[in-house]
Motif scaffolding. Structure first.
Motif, PDB file in Angstrom:
ATOM      1  N   TRP A 203     -27.159  12.154  30.829  1.00  0.00           N
ATOM      2  CA  TRP A 203     -25.885  11.661  31.309  1.00  0.00           C
ATOM      3  C   TRP A 203     -24.715  12.634  31.118  1.00  0.00           C
ATOM      4  O   TRP A 203     -23.562  12.256  31.226  1.00  0.00           O
ATOM      5  CB  TRP A 203     -25.540  10.336  30.630  1.00  0.00           C
ATOM      6  CG  TRP A 203     -25.978  10.227  29.193  1.00  0.00           C
ATOM      7  CD1 TRP A 203     -27.235   9.956  28.741  1.00  0.00           C
ATOM      8  CD2 TRP A 203     -25.167  10.390  28.026  1.00  0.00           C
ATOM      9  NE1 TRP A 203     -27.253   9.935  27.368  1.00  0.00           N
ATOM     10  CE2 TRP A 203     -25.995  10.188  26.905  1.00  0.00           C
ATOM     11  CE3 TRP A 203     -23.816  10.666  27.835  1.00  0.00           C
ATOM     12  CZ2 TRP A 203     -25.533  10.272  25.597  1.00  0.00           C
ATOM     13  CZ3 TRP A 203     -23.343  10.748  26.533  1.00  0.00           C
ATOM     14  CH2 TRP A 203     -24.203  10.558  25.432  1.00  0.00           C
ATOM     15  N   LYS A 205     -23.603  15.030  33.129  1.00  0.00           N
ATOM     16  CA  LYS A 205     -22.780  15.177  34.333  1.00  0.00           C
ATOM     17  C   LYS A 205     -21.884  13.969  34.566  1.00  0.00           C
ATOM     18  O   LYS A 205     -20.812  14.081  35.173  1.00  0.00           O
ATOM     19  CB  LYS A 205     -23.653  15.437  35.554  1.00  0.00           C
ATOM     20  CG  LYS A 205     -24.516  14.273  35.993  1.00  0.00           C
ATOM     21  CD  LYS A 205     -25.278  14.622  37.261  1.00  0.00           C
ATOM     22  CE  LYS A 205     -26.135  13.463  37.754  1.00  0.00           C
ATOM     23  NZ  LYS A 205     -26.865  13.816  38.999  1.00  0.00           N
ATOM     24  N   HIS A 206     -22.311  12.815  34.061  1.00  0.00           N
ATOM     25  CA  HIS A 206     -21.498  11.613  34.244  1.00  0.00           C
ATOM     26  C   HIS A 206     -20.246  11.647  33.363  1.00  0.00           C
ATOM     27  O   HIS A 206     -19.235  11.021  33.696  1.00  0.00           O
ATOM     28  CB  HIS A 206     -22.332  10.369  33.961  1.00  0.00           C
ATOM     29  CG  HIS A 206     -23.496  10.212  34.907  1.00  0.00           C
ATOM     30  ND1 HIS A 206     -23.325  10.013  36.260  1.00  0.00           N
ATOM     31  CD2 HIS A 206     -24.842  10.257  34.696  1.00  0.00           C
ATOM     32  CE1 HIS A 206     -24.506   9.919  36.849  1.00  0.00           C
ATOM     33  NE2 HIS A 206     -25.441  10.080  35.921  1.00  0.00           N
ATOM     34  N   THR A 208     -18.556  14.387  32.924  1.00  0.00           N
ATOM     35  CA  THR A 208     -17.640  15.168  33.756  1.00  0.00           C
ATOM     36  C   THR A 208     -17.015  14.297  34.844  1.00  0.00           C
ATOM     37  O   THR A 208     -15.826  14.418  35.148  1.00  0.00           O
ATOM     38  CB  THR A 208     -18.376  16.359  34.387  1.00  0.00           C
ATOM     39  OG1 THR A 208     -19.024  17.121  33.360  1.00  0.00           O
ATOM     40  CG2 THR A 208     -17.408  17.259  35.139  1.00  0.00           C
ATOM     41  N   LYS A 209     -17.812  13.411  35.435  1.00  0.00           N
ATOM     42  CA  LYS A 209     -17.273  12.478  36.429  1.00  0.00           C
ATOM     43  C   LYS A 209     -16.168  11.618  35.821  1.00  0.00           C
ATOM     44  O   LYS A 209     -15.108  11.414  36.439  1.00  0.00           O
ATOM     45  CB  LYS A 209     -18.379  11.571  36.959  1.00  0.00           C
ATOM     46  CG  LYS A 209     -19.369  12.223  37.903  1.00  0.00           C
ATOM     47  CD  LYS A 209     -20.387  11.183  38.370  1.00  0.00           C
ATOM     48  CE  LYS A 209     -21.430  11.774  39.297  1.00  0.00           C
ATOM     49  NZ  LYS A 209     -22.434  10.759  39.719  1.00  0.00           N
ATOM     50  N   LEU A 210     -16.414  11.114  34.630  1.00  0.00           N
ATOM     51  CA  LEU A 210     -15.422  10.275  33.960  1.00  0.00           C
ATOM     52  C   LEU A 210     -14.162  11.073  33.626  1.00  0.00           C
ATOM     53  O   LEU A 210     -13.045  10.530  33.683  1.00  0.00           O
ATOM     54  CB  LEU A 210     -16.020   9.667  32.689  1.00  0.00           C
ATOM     55  CG  LEU A 210     -17.084   8.594  32.908  1.00  0.00           C
ATOM     56  CD1 LEU A 210     -17.724   8.198  31.576  1.00  0.00           C
ATOM     57  CD2 LEU A 210     -16.485   7.364  33.580  1.00  0.00           C
ATOM     58  N   TYR A 256     -17.654  20.676  38.310  1.00  0.00           N
ATOM     59  CA  TYR A 256     -18.661  19.697  38.732  1.00  0.00           C
ATOM     60  C   TYR A 256     -19.336  20.154  40.026  1.00  0.00           C
ATOM     61  O   TYR A 256     -20.562  20.052  40.160  1.00  0.00           O
ATOM     62  CB  TYR A 256     -18.018  18.327  38.933  1.00  0.00           C
ATOM     63  CG  TYR A 256     -19.018  17.248  39.265  1.00  0.00           C
ATOM     64  CD1 TYR A 256     -19.717  16.608  38.251  1.00  0.00           C
ATOM     65  CD2 TYR A 256     -19.280  16.884  40.586  1.00  0.00           C
ATOM     66  CE1 TYR A 256     -20.651  15.622  38.546  1.00  0.00           C
ATOM     67  CE2 TYR A 256     -20.212  15.913  40.886  1.00  0.00           C
ATOM     68  CZ  TYR A 256     -20.892  15.280  39.858  1.00  0.00           C
ATOM     69  OH  TYR A 256     -21.835  14.322  40.153  1.00  0.00           O
ATOM     70  N   TYR A 260     -23.211  21.162  39.322  1.00  0.00           N
ATOM     71  CA  TYR A 260     -24.122  20.084  39.687  1.00  0.00           C
ATOM     72  C   TYR A 260     -24.412  20.028  41.194  1.00  0.00           C
ATOM     73  O   TYR A 260     -25.556  20.105  41.613  1.00  0.00           O
ATOM     74  CB  TYR A 260     -23.567  18.748  39.195  1.00  0.00           C
ATOM     75  CG  TYR A 260     -23.405  18.715  37.686  1.00  0.00           C
ATOM     76  CD1 TYR A 260     -24.512  18.778  36.850  1.00  0.00           C
ATOM     77  CD2 TYR A 260     -22.144  18.654  37.101  1.00  0.00           C
ATOM     78  CE1 TYR A 260     -24.361  18.766  35.471  1.00  0.00           C
ATOM     79  CE2 TYR A 260     -21.986  18.639  35.730  1.00  0.00           C
ATOM     80  CZ  TYR A 260     -23.106  18.697  34.910  1.00  0.00           C
ATOM     81  OH  TYR A 260     -22.953  18.696  33.552  1.00  0.00           O
TER      82      TYR A 260
END
Length: 272
Positions: A203, A205-206, A208-210, A256, A260
């Motif tokens: 998790w 990469k998630h 980074t999304k957040l 990101y 990714y």
């Protein structure tokens, strides 16, 4: 003519006026002068510059237990800061989407918010160790422009916030950032436990999304405060937050995309 002069006086006060230092923080550690904090940030950049050269002919240090407990410490500190920011805001009926000036005075809730603004600043000093750890482990690829820019500038600007606007509308930025750091340092703590745990950590990469979502919320929140009238929270602070956070949004979005999306697309093309 008189009305015109009054208009420009008000505009100057709203856009250019910066508040006086908060006297409640006068005696607190590192709060008396920006010079010390700027010197610490300068020392950080010196270490980032010279550290990899010093380690060039040395073996990388490995200290998994220390690394684990360092990250656990930052998980706990980040949780405490986020809890206090949002907890005080809730108890004191802060305006989440409207204008929220800094609550002055020495009431228990006002002092809690002021103290947590200081802890948020001080946590950024502690986080200098992230870069030192990368250097000692010879993970120089982690010392990207994004990493060094973020770690090297945040302490000073968080000092300004703690010294001049400890709380108010900035509880959103501090609370969200600390909440994200709970997840980020939890990831690092688990990764420090070794390959048997790392293979389950899907998790990253998630996070980074957040972070990208966080920066977007902070920018929108500050823009709303910038254009709300009347609003006792300094316009200059909101304007700076929009610009400064905008740099993070751009850099994290680029990271990101490169780390990714682009790599996934290249891997897919290679398989074909």
């Amino acid at each position: 003519m008189k009305n015109s002069t009054m208009f420009f006086d008000v505009a100057y006060q709203e856009l250019a006026f910066f508040p006086e230092a908060d006297p409640r923080t006068d005696e607190w550690l590192l709060m008396d002068s920006p010079g010390v904090v700027l010197a610490i940030c300068g020392l950080y950049y010196l270490v980032v510059w010279k550290g990899p050269q010093w380690m060039e002919h040395r073996k990388p240090f490995e200290f998994p237990r220390l690394l684990f407990w360092y990250n656990v410490l930052l998980v706990c500190l980040s949780f405490f800061i986020s809890y206090e920011f949002f907890g005080v805001a809730y108890q004191d009926n802060y305006a989440l989407f409207g204008c929220q000036p800094v609550v002055t005075g020495n009431s228990p809730l006002a002092m809690r918010m002021t103290k947590i603004a200081w802890w948020y600043f001080f946590s950024k000093i502690i986080e200098f160790m992230d870069s030192v750890i990368f250097i000692l482990r010879k993970k120089n690829n982690q010392l990207s422009f994004l990493h060094v820019y973020h770690h090297g500038t945040m302490p000073f600007f968080c000092w300004i916030s703690a010294r001049y606007v400890p709380g108010g509308a900035k509880f959103v930025a501090g609370g969200l950032n600390s909440a994200i750091h709970v997840m980020m340092y939890s990831y690092y703590a688990l990764a420090a436990m070794g390959p048997e745990i790392q293979k389950y950590l899907w998790w990253k990469k998630h996070i980074t999304k957040l972070q990208i979502i966080q920066f977007s919320i902070v920018i929108l929140h500050s823009l709303r405060g910038l254009f709300l009238r009347p609003c006792a929270f300094p316009k200059l602070v909101n304007l700076f937050v929009v610009c400064y956070t905008g740099t993070f949004l751009s850099l994290f979005a680029n990271f990101y995309h490169t780390e990714y999306l682009k790599k996934r697309r290249q891997l897919k093309e290679h398989r074909q």
